[in-house]
Design an enzyme around this catalytic site. Structure first.
Site, mmCIF file in Angstrom:
data_model
loop_
_atom_site.group_PDB
_atom_site.id
_atom_site.type_symbol
_atom_site.label_atom_id
_atom_site.label_comp_id
_atom_site.label_asym_id
_atom_site.label_seq_id
_atom_site.Cartn_x
_atom_site.Cartn_y
_atom_site.Cartn_z
ATOM 1 C CE1 TYR A 217 -4.388 -1.199 0.169
ATOM 2 C CE2 TYR A 217 -2.630 -2.807 0.146
ATOM 3 C CZ TYR A 217 -3.632 -2.138 0.820
ATOM 4 O OH TYR A 217 -3.877 -2.416 2.144
ATOM 5 C CE LYS B 194 9.999 9.559 6.105
ATOM 6 N NZ LYS B 194 10.163 8.326 5.326
ATOM 7 C CD1 TRP C 18 -2.635 1.758 0.446
ATOM 8 C CD2 TRP C 18 -1.659 2.269 2.392
ATOM 9 N NE1 TRP C 18 -3.163 2.953 0.884
ATOM 10 C CE2 TRP C 18 -2.574 3.283 2.079
ATOM 11 C CE3 TRP C 18 -0.916 2.361 3.574
ATOM 12 C CZ2 TRP C 18 -2.783 4.387 2.902
ATOM 13 C CZ3 TRP C 18 -1.120 3.465 4.401
ATOM 14 C CH2 TRP C 18 -2.051 4.468 4.059
ATOM 15 N N PRO D 113 2.586 -0.131 11.385
ATOM 16 C CG PRO D 113 4.487 -1.440 11.025
ATOM 17 C CD PRO D 113 3.139 -1.111 10.431
ATOM 18 C CG LEU D 114 7.216 2.277 11.153
ATOM 19 C CD1 LEU D 114 8.240 2.409 10.024
ATOM 20 C CD2 LEU D 114 7.915 2.361 12.513
ATOM 21 C CB ALA D 115 1.607 6.068 12.899
ATOM 22 C CB SER E 152 -9.404 -5.205 6.736
ATOM 23 O OG SER E 152 -8.516 -4.161 7.070
ATOM 24 C CG ASN F 77 11.494 -0.582 9.013
ATOM 25 O OD1 ASN F 77 12.158 0.253 9.619
ATOM 26 N ND2 ASN F 77 10.597 -0.265 8.107
ATOM 27 C CD GLN G 263 -4.227 -6.196 6.466
ATOM 28 O OE1 GLN G 263 -3.926 -5.210 5.805
ATOM 29 N NE2 GLN G 263 -4.050 -7.412 6.015
HETATM 30 N N1 LIG Z 1 -6.156 -3.165 5.811
HETATM 31 C C1 LIG Z 1 -5.990 -1.868 5.727
HETATM 32 O O1 LIG Z 1 -6.935 -1.073 5.729
HETATM 33 C C2 LIG Z 1 -4.582 -1.331 5.601
HETATM 34 C C3 LIG Z 1 -4.344 0.048 5.682
HETATM 35 C C4 LIG Z 1 -3.027 0.493 5.572
HETATM 36 C C5 LIG Z 1 -1.991 -0.419 5.386
HETATM 37 N N2 LIG Z 1 -2.273 -1.759 5.274
HETATM 38 C C6 LIG Z 1 -1.212 -2.759 5.023
HETATM 39 O O2 LIG Z 1 -0.131 -2.575 5.923
HETATM 40 C C7 LIG Z 1 1.082 -2.350 5.185
HETATM 41 C C8 LIG Z 1 1.994 -1.456 5.991
HETATM 42 O O3 LIG Z 1 1.334 -0.214 6.255
HETATM 43 P P1 LIG Z 1 2.160 1.134 6.145
HETATM 44 O O4 LIG Z 1 2.866 1.187 4.846
HETATM 45 O O5 LIG Z 1 1.250 2.253 6.497
HETATM 46 O O6 LIG Z 1 3.252 0.895 7.297
HETATM 47 P P2 LIG Z 1 4.111 1.937 8.128
HETATM 48 O O7 LIG Z 1 5.268 1.157 8.629
HETATM 49 O O8 LIG Z 1 3.279 2.632 9.136
HETATM 50 O O9 LIG Z 1 4.596 3.030 7.056
HETATM 51 C C9 LIG Z 1 5.491 2.663 6.060
HETATM 52 C C10 LIG Z 1 6.101 3.906 5.428
HETATM 53 O O10 LIG Z 1 6.883 4.610 6.380
HETATM 54 C C11 LIG Z 1 8.121 5.017 5.786
HETATM 55 N N3 LIG Z 1 9.193 4.222 6.420
HETATM 56 C C12 LIG Z 1 9.209 2.879 6.666
HETATM 57 N N4 LIG Z 1 10.334 2.515 7.292
HETATM 58 C C13 LIG Z 1 11.065 3.640 7.445
HETATM 59 C C14 LIG Z 1 12.313 3.888 8.041
HETATM 60 N N5 LIG Z 1 13.031 2.910 8.597
HETATM 61 N N6 LIG Z 1 12.770 5.169 8.045
HETATM 62 C C15 LIG Z 1 12.051 6.170 7.486
HETATM 63 N N7 LIG Z 1 10.845 5.987 6.905
HETATM 64 C C16 LIG Z 1 10.342 4.732 6.896
HETATM 65 C C17 LIG Z 1 7.992 4.716 4.292
HETATM 66 O O11 LIG Z 1 7.334 5.805 3.647
HETATM 67 P P3 LIG Z 1 8.096 6.980 2.850
HETATM 68 O O12 LIG Z 1 9.521 6.573 2.630
HETATM 69 O O13 LIG Z 1 7.321 7.082 1.601
HETATM 70 O O14 LIG Z 1 7.957 8.189 3.711
HETATM 71 C C18 LIG Z 1 7.041 3.532 4.305
HETATM 72 O O15 LIG Z 1 6.401 3.327 3.083
HETATM 73 C C19 LIG Z 1 0.592 -1.779 3.857
HETATM 74 O O16 LIG Z 1 1.507 -1.942 2.811
HETATM 75 C C20 LIG Z 1 -0.648 -2.619 3.611
HETATM 76 O O17 LIG Z 1 -0.285 -3.898 3.125
HETATM 77 C C21 LIG Z 1 -3.542 -2.210 5.385
#
Ligand SMILES: NC(=O)c1ccc[n+]([C@@H]2O[C@H](COP(=O)([O-])OP(=O)(O)OC[C@H]3O[C@@H](n4cnc5c(N)ncnc54)[C@H](OP(=O)(O)O)[C@@H]3O)[C@@H](O)[C@H]2O)c1
Length: 322
Positions: free
Chosen positions: A54, A221, A21, A212-214, A155, A298, A181
């Site tokens: 997505y 960041k 996503w 997990p990282l909101a 979800s 991560n 989810q």
């Molecule tokens: N069921 C649902 O409604 C739902 C909703 C949301 C997500 N999801 C699922 O959950 C997955 C994970 O969600 P999420 O992408 O929101 O997770 P997240 O861990 O909260 O955010 C990930 C984003 O944070 C940044 N990031 C990650 N690691 C980093 C690091 N070490 N240092 C700096 N920036 C970092 C990147 O974005 P940038 O580099 O672009 O800033 C990355 O794309 C999604 O891919 C999807 O499969 C499901």
């Protein structure tokens, strides 16, 4: 890698998994996506999460493409899709929701995009007030009996509706939902920890938790503004800004978390992910990454989850609870 059962099912998912996503098909191109999946696989990740909506289907196309290109063995990894929002920019009434028709069509479209013969996990992405729950439960059961889906789930459904679906399934000898989810991170805990609490034992529900990282907020960041090369700086995802940055004093809590991580001498991203891993009801923590370096950082969460003592976790929870 560590592996955990998906609720009471026999499926072993990697404790950390990778979702597409807001990355694949928008911020991440094909070659970076290939590298992300390859690195994830090499580190033992066996679950790749997706949804019809997505990047309007492009995320699934890209994921299917790179998994095929990498020749991952089909019995070694799990892939998911989700149905509800549709994949068209302006879906017609039958192209969205949880009717038997759309659940059927969405499954077949996801199979084609992901280039697989079955989906390991298939989620109802949100509840659909316009479709009877019984119709959706029957539709999911049919797909399972046809061998097109192995486990179905929800979800962000309210606990009462998940229970209703499970009761209906039991009454009619259909397959009940196996997993939910939900969002779960240091800034968003209620649903996973309180609302769903009885369901883990009673229904054997697994949880594949997201953000997990909101959306990156917990990496620190956004503490000093929104950079252009970040998720919230990207025009396709600008709509996320108010929810991520403004609600419930989130920025203030994220700053307090980053300050404590610095005091402990730890990187905030793996620390926030490690906190999610400590909840035994979490089957897998879905990671998002726009770069390989982020994914590698991560993955350190696995070690951190074991290393910190209870007093440190209490301080972390207190800091984000301000
Ligand atoms: N069921 C649902 O409604 C739902 C909703 C949301 C997500 N999801 C699922 O959950 C997955 C994970 O969600 P999420 O992408 O929101 O997770 P997240 O861990 O909260 O955010 C990930 C984003 O944070 C940044 N990031 C990650 N690691 C980093 C690091 N070490 N240092 C700096 N920036 C970092 C990147 O974005 P940038 O580099 O672009 O800033 C990355 O794309 C999604 O891919 C999807 O499969 C499901």
């Amino acid at each position: 890698m560590q592996y955990r059962r998906l609720g009471h099912s026999g499926l072993q998912l990697s404790a950390l998994s990778l979702g597409a996503w807001a990355t694949f098909g928008t911020r991440v191109g094909r070659s970076e996506a290939r590298e992300l999946v390859a690195v994830a696989w090499d580190h033992g990740i066996n679950f790749f999460d997706n949804a019809e909506s997505y990047a309007q289907g492009d995320a699934e196309r890209m994921m299917g493409d790179v998994i095929a290109d990498l020749r991952l063995p089909r019995d070694g990894y799990c892939v998911s899709s989700k149905v509800y929002f549709g994949s068209a920019a302006s879906p017609r009434p039958t192209q969205r929701g949880l009717s038997r028709k759309h659940v059927h069509d969405a499954c077949h479209a996801a199979l084609a995009r992901l280039r697989v013969e079955y989906l390991d996990l298939f989620f109802c992405h949100r509840p659909d007030p316009d479709a009877p729950v019984a119709e959706t439960v029957w539709a999911m059961d049919t797909l399972i009996r046809q061998g097109k889906v192995l486990y179905w789930g929800t979800s962000e459904w309210p606990a009462a509706l998940i229970r209703e679906a499970a009761d209906l399934a039991r009454k009619h000898r259909l397959h009940p939902p196996t997993m939910e989810q939900p969002e779960y991170n240091l800034l968003h805990r209620r649903r996973v920890e309180l609302e769903y609490a009885p369901l883990y034992g009673e229904l054997g529900l697994g949880a594949t938790t997201w953000s997990p990282l909101a959306s990156g907020l917990l990496t620190g960041k956004y503490n000093a503004g929104v950079a252009e090369d970040s998720r919230l700086g990207h025009p396709a995802h600008a709509w996320l800004r108010p929810g991520v940055l403004e609600e419930g004093r989130r920025l203030e809590r994220a700053r307090a978390f980053a300050a404590l991580a610095a005091e402990l001498g730890l990187a905030p991203a793996p620390l926030a992910i490690a906190w999610c891993l400590r909840n035994p009801h979490v089957s897998t923590v879905l990671l998002g990454a726009s770069r390989v370096a982020q994914l590698l950082e991560n993955l350190q969460a696995l070690d951190l989850a074991e290393r910190l003592d209870a007093a440190a976790w209490r301080r972390i929870e207190a800091a984000t609870d301000v």
